[in-house]
Every structure is written in structure tokens, then in C-alpha cells.
Design an enzyme around this catalytic site. Structure first.
Site, PDB file in Angstrom:
ATOM      1  N   ASN A  23       1.640  69.426  39.255  1.00  0.00           N
ATOM      2  CA  ASN A  23       1.857  68.212  38.454  1.00  0.00           C
ATOM      3  C   ASN A  23       3.336  67.854  38.359  1.00  0.00           C
ATOM      4  OD1 ASN A  23      -0.849  67.979  38.087  1.00  0.00           O
ATOM      5  ND2 ASN A  23      -0.875  68.619  35.946  1.00  0.00           N
ATOM      6  N   ARG A  94      -5.064  60.179  41.096  1.00  0.00           N
ATOM      7  CA  ARG A  94      -4.599  59.242  40.076  1.00  0.00           C
ATOM      8  C   ARG A  94      -3.077  59.196  39.958  1.00  0.00           C
ATOM      9  NH1 ARG A  94      -7.812  57.492  36.303  1.00  0.00           N
ATOM     10  NH2 ARG A  94      -6.102  57.491  34.832  1.00  0.00           N
ATOM     11  N   CYS A 118     -12.804  58.821  36.669  1.00  0.00           N
ATOM     12  CA  CYS A 118     -12.615  60.159  37.221  1.00  0.00           C
ATOM     13  C   CYS A 118     -13.784  61.021  36.786  1.00  0.00           C
ATOM     14  CB  CYS A 118     -11.257  60.710  36.818  1.00  0.00           C
ATOM     15  SG  CYS A 118     -11.236  62.001  35.634  1.00  0.00           S
ATOM     16  N   ARG A 123     -10.436  57.279  32.457  1.00  0.00           N
ATOM     17  CA  ARG A 123      -9.048  57.698  32.179  1.00  0.00           C
ATOM     18  C   ARG A 123      -8.194  56.452  32.312  1.00  0.00           C
ATOM     19  NH1 ARG A 123      -7.526  62.880  35.584  1.00  0.00           N
ATOM     20  NH2 ARG A 123      -5.659  62.881  34.277  1.00  0.00           N
ATOM     21  N   PRO A 124      -7.975  55.782  31.183  1.00  0.00           N
ATOM     22  CA  PRO A 124      -7.311  54.475  31.230  1.00  0.00           C
ATOM     23  C   PRO A 124      -5.846  54.579  31.658  1.00  0.00           C
ATOM     24  CG  PRO A 124      -7.624  55.215  28.958  1.00  0.00           C
ATOM     25  CD  PRO A 124      -8.311  56.215  29.829  1.00  0.00           C
ATOM     26  N   VAL A 125      -5.306  53.436  32.127  1.00  0.00           N
ATOM     27  CA  VAL A 125      -3.873  53.355  32.444  1.00  0.00           C
ATOM     28  C   VAL A 125      -3.238  52.212  31.642  1.00  0.00           C
ATOM     29  CG1 VAL A 125      -3.870  54.470  34.721  1.00  0.00           C
ATOM     30  CG2 VAL A 125      -4.461  52.043  34.551  1.00  0.00           C
ATOM     31  N   ASP A 126      -3.909  51.824  30.549  1.00  0.00           N
ATOM     32  CA  ASP A 126      -3.415  50.710  29.734  1.00  0.00           C
ATOM     33  C   ASP A 126      -1.992  50.952  29.239  1.00  0.00           C
ATOM     34  OD1 ASP A 126      -4.751  52.792  28.302  1.00  0.00           O
ATOM     35  OD2 ASP A 126      -4.611  51.604  26.473  1.00  0.00           O
ATOM     36  N   LEU A 127      -1.693  52.199  28.871  1.00  0.00           N
ATOM     37  CA  LEU A 127      -0.359  52.477  28.319  1.00  0.00           C
ATOM     38  C   LEU A 127       0.718  52.391  29.402  1.00  0.00           C
ATOM     39  CD1 LEU A 127      -1.284  55.508  26.030  1.00  0.00           C
ATOM     40  CD2 LEU A 127      -0.732  53.183  25.296  1.00  0.00           C
ATOM     41  N   ASP A 312      -6.086  71.525  30.615  1.00  0.00           N
ATOM     42  CA  ASP A 312      -6.302  72.018  31.982  1.00  0.00           C
ATOM     43  C   ASP A 312      -6.661  73.510  32.023  1.00  0.00           C
ATOM     44  OD1 ASP A 312      -5.865  69.541  33.038  1.00  0.00           O
ATOM     45  OD2 ASP A 312      -3.838  69.945  33.777  1.00  0.00           O
ATOM     46  N   ARG A 404      -7.116  70.824  46.066  1.00  0.00           N
ATOM     47  CA  ARG A 404      -6.174  69.828  45.542  1.00  0.00           C
ATOM     48  C   ARG A 404      -5.081  70.498  44.720  1.00  0.00           C
ATOM     49  NH1 ARG A 404      -8.643  65.633  41.919  1.00  0.00           N
ATOM     50  NH2 ARG A 404      -6.427  65.355  41.708  1.00  0.00           N
TER      51      ARG A 404
HETATM   52  C1  UD1 Z   1      -1.774  64.788  33.134  1.00  0.00           C
HETATM   53  C2  UD1 Z   1      -2.081  65.861  34.148  1.00  0.00           C
HETATM   54  C3  UD1 Z   1      -3.494  66.403  33.945  1.00  0.00           C
HETATM   55  C4  UD1 Z   1      -3.701  66.823  32.483  1.00  0.00           C
HETATM   56  C5  UD1 Z   1      -3.281  65.720  31.530  1.00  0.00           C
HETATM   57  C6  UD1 Z   1      -3.314  66.158  30.070  1.00  0.00           C
HETATM   58  C7  UD1 Z   1      -0.772  65.197  36.079  1.00  0.00           C
HETATM   59  C8  UD1 Z   1      -0.781  64.686  37.471  1.00  0.00           C
HETATM   60  N1  UD1 Z   1      -1.953  65.310  35.475  1.00  0.00           N
HETATM   61  O1  UD1 Z   1      -2.678  63.720  33.384  1.00  0.00           O
HETATM   62  O2  UD1 Z   1      -3.677  67.521  34.811  1.00  0.00           O
HETATM   63  O3  UD1 Z   1      -5.074  67.124  32.283  1.00  0.00           O
HETATM   64  O4  UD1 Z   1      -1.931  65.298  31.811  1.00  0.00           O
HETATM   65  O5  UD1 Z   1      -2.478  67.231  29.875  1.00  0.00           O
HETATM   66  O6  UD1 Z   1       0.256  65.545  35.555  1.00  0.00           O
HETATM   67  N2  UD1 Z   1      -4.372  57.717  27.884  1.00  0.00           N
HETATM   68  C9  UD1 Z   1      -4.652  56.432  27.461  1.00  0.00           C
HETATM   69  N3  UD1 Z   1      -4.070  55.382  28.135  1.00  0.00           N
HETATM   70  C10 UD1 Z   1      -3.222  55.577  29.192  1.00  0.00           C
HETATM   71  C11 UD1 Z   1      -2.936  56.894  29.596  1.00  0.00           C
HETATM   72  C12 UD1 Z   1      -3.524  57.960  28.930  1.00  0.00           C
HETATM   73  O7  UD1 Z   1      -5.412  56.228  26.517  1.00  0.00           O
HETATM   74  O8  UD1 Z   1      -2.733  54.596  29.747  1.00  0.00           O
HETATM   75  C13 UD1 Z   1      -4.992  58.873  27.182  1.00  0.00           C
HETATM   76  C14 UD1 Z   1      -5.930  59.670  28.088  1.00  0.00           C
HETATM   77  O9  UD1 Z   1      -7.228  59.101  28.143  1.00  0.00           O
HETATM   78  C15 UD1 Z   1      -5.910  61.028  27.412  1.00  0.00           C
HETATM   79  C16 UD1 Z   1      -4.483  61.118  26.864  1.00  0.00           C
HETATM   80  O10 UD1 Z   1      -3.971  59.795  26.868  1.00  0.00           O
HETATM   81  O11 UD1 Z   1      -6.822  61.057  26.334  1.00  0.00           O
HETATM   82  C17 UD1 Z   1      -3.553  62.010  27.641  1.00  0.00           C
HETATM   83  O12 UD1 Z   1      -3.645  61.718  29.031  1.00  0.00           O
HETATM   84  P1  UD1 Z   1      -2.355  61.781  29.966  1.00  0.00           P
HETATM   85  O13 UD1 Z   1      -1.324  62.666  29.344  1.00  0.00           O
HETATM   86  O14 UD1 Z   1      -1.956  60.411  30.350  1.00  0.00           O
HETATM   87  O15 UD1 Z   1      -2.913  62.495  31.272  1.00  0.00           O
HETATM   88  P2  UD1 Z   1      -2.407  62.281  32.750  1.00  0.00           P
HETATM   89  O16 UD1 Z   1      -0.934  62.020  32.755  1.00  0.00           O
HETATM   90  O17 UD1 Z   1      -3.308  61.327  33.445  1.00  0.00           O
END
Ligand code: UD1
Length: 432
Positions: A23, A94, A118, A123-127, A312, A404
Site C-alpha cells: 500500500n 482501486r 469491490c 467503496r465510495p470515492v466521493d471524498l 486488513d 496481488r
Molecule cells: C486503504 C488500503 C486498504 C485498507 C483501507 C483501510 C490502500 C491501497 N488500501 O484503502 O488496504 O483496507 O485503507 O485501512 O492503501 N470512504 C468514503 N468515501 C471516500 C473514501 C473512503 O466514505 O471517498 C470510507 C470508506 O468506505 C471506508 C473509510 O472511508 O469506510 C476508510 O476507507 P479508506 O481509508 O479510504 O480506504 P482506502 O484508502 O480505499
């Protein structure tokens, strides 16, 4: 396709080396796109996700040379001439969405495919997207792609608050903000070690970031970043997985050694829970000795953002609980639906029941080898752990998930006494 065939019951002994963090490496690689100068990254694991991100970078015209033997990656984004990350690659991984911040920061524009769902739910990307808007980007959606543009060719900078805190959104915000025309501030920033290492690399490239390691990051945009040689850190999730492997499959009282480790990256909550199981840990620099107890005490955990218990590692913890003397729970607060491994584990005789966002595990039942299916990266490794302590043979199917994120897993385990081999199989073959 490949599967792992594990004959359970052999004790884990000797040394397991920990590879570079997947990561963290993905974040460091995206930072390399921000400069026209070459970047050298060391301790990069040879994994499918890393190769996917190499492809993602190459699509932009970036030159990438990965010396897998030396675990060294040379990235030259000088020739970068295309600000796009196509669906075919983003859907595989992602973290390719880091291209949004990286391309906006470098070129002032980006066309990046939305990742979609996923294996463990939405797993949103709104933020990520709101963060870019806060920095001054104009954003539209076009046929599944996010199209982003800095109005005057360069982002202004701005303030944003992450709620919930997100590792990925923090990285994307920083990628776009470090070369913005003005200052930016990120509240609710992730403090995971991956983010700290990433900030340190950006700083070494000439970025100005204050508050590294805290929930508020203050960024003063700079005109350009320079090249750097940077060492990736060891993989904390692989370390935690190996610690659990040692606790359940090591000989009671006899140490299993884990080398090239940074245990402090696991956070206090995991380390304390681990010792509460009766397992002992001795740290000597980057080497750890795990001494398995005669009886594992069940310890309930609740996942949380760093320094909480890592999501994780919860699937692997379920196996530890299945081997413990009594009942305990795994509460998942980050991804409420991350339990696809449970039906597979039940096929091996593990009595684990999902109730809402919690798994209740009854420890001490015999675990039987079976054919089981990988559904995602960490779920797959939990099946491997179960196979190591199961009676008879376990066939872990669809291990492309495992490839992966775990470098040479079966080679490392076999060298430490586990009876494991990789075999090809035909997913559609009729039973003979
Ligand atoms: C990263 C890790 C993943 C790990 C996760 C949580 C990488 C490549 N992946 O994923 O292995 O499981 O951190 O430790 O580093 N969320 C929103 N909106 C957004 C983005 C996130 O609501 O735009 C929420 C997610 O649904 C989740 C929380 O924020 O509930 C944390 O997710 P996030 O820290 O973003 O995970 P990743 O960066 O995708």
C-alpha cells in the site's frame, strides 16, 4: 488458474522475511508522477498490484523500469503526455484512482475511470472528488470517467475536511495540493504509516507539508518538485499476518523469527491484543521473535483507523480466534460487509457467525481441510492460515487475489516448514 494446496499440521519454524509494503509503494509510485525528474524507489515488492500500477503510469507516457530481483523501481515521468487512467486498469485495482490527484497536480487535468464496487461492498470515492473540488478543480462525469480540470491550468489550493478519515482520499488530496498555487489545509487526515511515509517522500522531493502524522496537514504549494531516491517501508499487514501465523502454527514456547519488520507500524491496539492472546513478542531492531503460547486466549477486537486494529488484519484474526480456547468477536467498523471469507471458513468446520457487522467465533473446534475459494486479498490469506492448522489438505482456489498483495507467500511458508505448493487447475473441470 492457480491454487495453493496446503497439508496442515506442520509446525511453522525458522524465519519469515517481510517484504516491502504494497500500500505504501502504490502511494510512493503516484508521487513520482509529480516530477519531471527520475525517481528511484527501493524495497518495492514484486506483486500484481505493483505491476498494474506500472501499467497505469505507462499509459501516461511515463517510463517505468522495475528490477524485480533488486526490488527497485525507476520511474521517469518526464515524458508524461497523456492525463488518463483507463477503466481496463482502474477496475483491476482501486488505488489506480491516485491518478486523479497525481495528474491534476502534474498537468492540471485528469480523466480517470471511476473504480466501481469491490468484493466487500461499495467503496465510495466521493471524498476524493470533493477534495479535488475544494482545491479548485472543475469536475464532471463522462461515461464512467471523472474528468477534472484546473481552470487556469493550476489548482488554487483550499481547505477540506475528511469525514470519515480516508487513507486514499488523504493521498489524493496531497498529490493535488503540493503543487497548487496557494496554501491548503486538510482536516481529518489519515495518520496511517503509509501516509506518513508518503509525506516524507513528498518532502524529500521539495514539498512543504506541516503536521505530518497528525490529523491536520498544512500544505504550501510549490512550483515544481524534484527527483528522489526513496526507501519503501516493510509491509505491516504482511507482518501482522505472519505474527498470527506464528501464534497459531508455531511450536508452543519455540520462537518464530520475522525479519525486515517495523512492528511500530502495526499500532498499539493490534500489538496489545496479540500479547493478550498469550503470544509473546521480542523485538530486536527490525527483527521480531514470536513465541506461541500453549493455549491461545480469545481476544475480541474492533477494527478502527490507525492506530486502531487494522481492518486488513481482521480476517486473519478470525483464524487465531478459531484456534483459541473460548469465544470472542471481531467487530468491523470500517467496511461493514467485509466477511466474504466466513462462509468458506465454515466449510472448514470453523464455527463463525456473522451478526450485522460482527463475527462471533467459537474457538477450539477441529478445523478440516477443504476446497475453498478466495474472494479478496486478506480473505484469501485467512484461508491459507486456516489450511496451515487444518487436518488434511486444503485447496485455496483463485489465488490471483493473494498474488496481488503477498510476495512469494508459498515460497516463504515452505522455507519455514509449511507443506504448501502451487498448482494449476481448471476452474470448470467436472469432478473425476
Ligand atoms: C486503504 C488500503 C486498504 C485498507 C483501507 C483501510 C490502500 C491501497 N488500501 O484503502 O488496504 O483496507 O485503507 O485501512 O492503501 N470512504 C468514503 N468515501 C471516500 C473514501 C473512503 O466514505 O471517498 C470510507 C470508506 O468506505 C471506508 C473509510 O472511508 O469506510 C476508510 O476507507 P479508506 O481509508 O479510504 O480506504 P482506502 O484508502 O480505499
Amino acid at each position: 488458474m492457480d491454487k495453493l494446496v496446503i497439508r496442515g499440521g506442520n509446525p511453522l519454524q525458522g524465519t519469515l522475511p517481510v517484504s516491502g509494503s504494497k500500500n505504501t509503494a502504490l502511494a510512493l509510485m503516484s508521487a513520482a508522477l509529480l516530477t519531471r525528474e527520475p525517481v528511484i524507489l527501493r524495497h518495492i515488492p514484486d506483486l500484481k498490484d505493483i505491476r498494474t500500477f506500472c501499467r497505469v503510469m505507462e499509459v501516461t507516457g511515463t517510463e517505468v523500469a522495475f528490477d524485480t530481483g533488486a526490488h527497485t523501481l525507476r520511474i521517469d515521468a518526464g515524458p508524461l503526455n497523456r492525463s488518463e487512467a483507463p477503466y481496463e486498469l482502474v477496475k483491476r485495482m482501486r488505488a489506480s484512482f491516485y491518478m486523479l490527484g497525481a495528474l491534476l497536480g502534474r498537468t492540471g487535468q485528469a480523466r480517470v475511470s471511476l473504480p466501481g464496487g469491490c468484493a466487500w461492498g461499495p467503496r465510495p470515492v466521493d471524498l476524493h472528488i470533493q477534495g479535488m473540488k475544494a482545491l479548485g478543480a472543475e469536475i464532471s462525469l463522462d461515461k464512467g470517467y471523472v474528468v477534472a480540470r484546473a481552470p487556469l491550468g493550476r489548482l488554487k489550493g483550499g481547505d477540506f475536511t475528511l469525514s470519515p478519515s480516508s487513507v486514499g482520499a488523504t493521498i489524493n488530496f496531497l498529490l493535488a495540493a503540493v503543487t497548487a498555487a496557494g496554501p491548503s489545509r486538510l482536516h481529518g487526515a489519515a495518520t496511517e504509516p503509509d501516509v506518513i511515509e508518503f509525506c516524507q517522500m513528498l518532502t524529500a522531493m521539495g514539498a512543504h507539508i506541516e503536521g505530518i502524522g497528525t490529523r491536520t496537514l498544512m500544505i504550501s504549494g510549490v512550483d515544481a518538485l524534484g527527483g528522489v531516491s526513496f526507501d519503501n517501508c516493510p509491509d505491516r499487514i504482511e507482518l501482522g499476518t505472519f505474527m498470527i501465523a506464528a501464534a497459531i502454527a508455531g511450536r508452543p514456547g519455540e520462537p518464530v523469527t520475522l525479519s525486515h519488520a517495523r512492528p511500530e507500524h502495526l499500532g498499539q491496539v493490534f500489538l496489545q491484543a496479540f500479547e493478550q492472546t498469550g503470544s509473546r513478542v521480542k523485538v530486536d531492531g527490525s527483527t521480531l521473535e514470536v513465541i506461541p503460547p500453549h493455549r491461545l486466549t480469545p481476544v475480541s477486537i474492533s477494527t478502527d483507523i490507525y492506530p486502531g486494529f487494522p481492518t486488513d488484519l481482521q480476517a486473519q484474526w478470525t483464524i487465531l480466534l478459531a484456534c483459541a480456547d473460548g469465544n470472542a468477536k471481531v467487530l468491523e467498523t470500517i467496511y461493514h460487509d467485509r466477511f466474504k471469507h466466513i462462509p468458506e471458513l465454515r466449510r472448514m468446520g470453523i464455527n463463525a457467525v456473522v451478526v450485522g457487522n460482527e463475527v462471533v467465533v467459537e474457538g477450539g473446534n477441529p478445523i478440516e481441510g477443504a476446497a475453498v475459494m478466495s474472494t479478496d486479498l486478506r480473505a484469501s490469506v485467512s484461508l491459507v492460515l486456516a489450511g496451515m492448522v487444518a487436518r488434511g489438505e486444503t485447496h485455496v482456489l483463485r489465488i490471483y487475489h493473494l498474488d496481488r498483495g503477498y510476495e512469494g507467500l508459498e515460497t516463504k511458508l515452505a522455507a519455514a516448514g509449511i507443506d504448501v505448493r502451487r498448482e494449476r487447475y481448471d476452474e470448470w473441470a467436472d469432478p473425476s
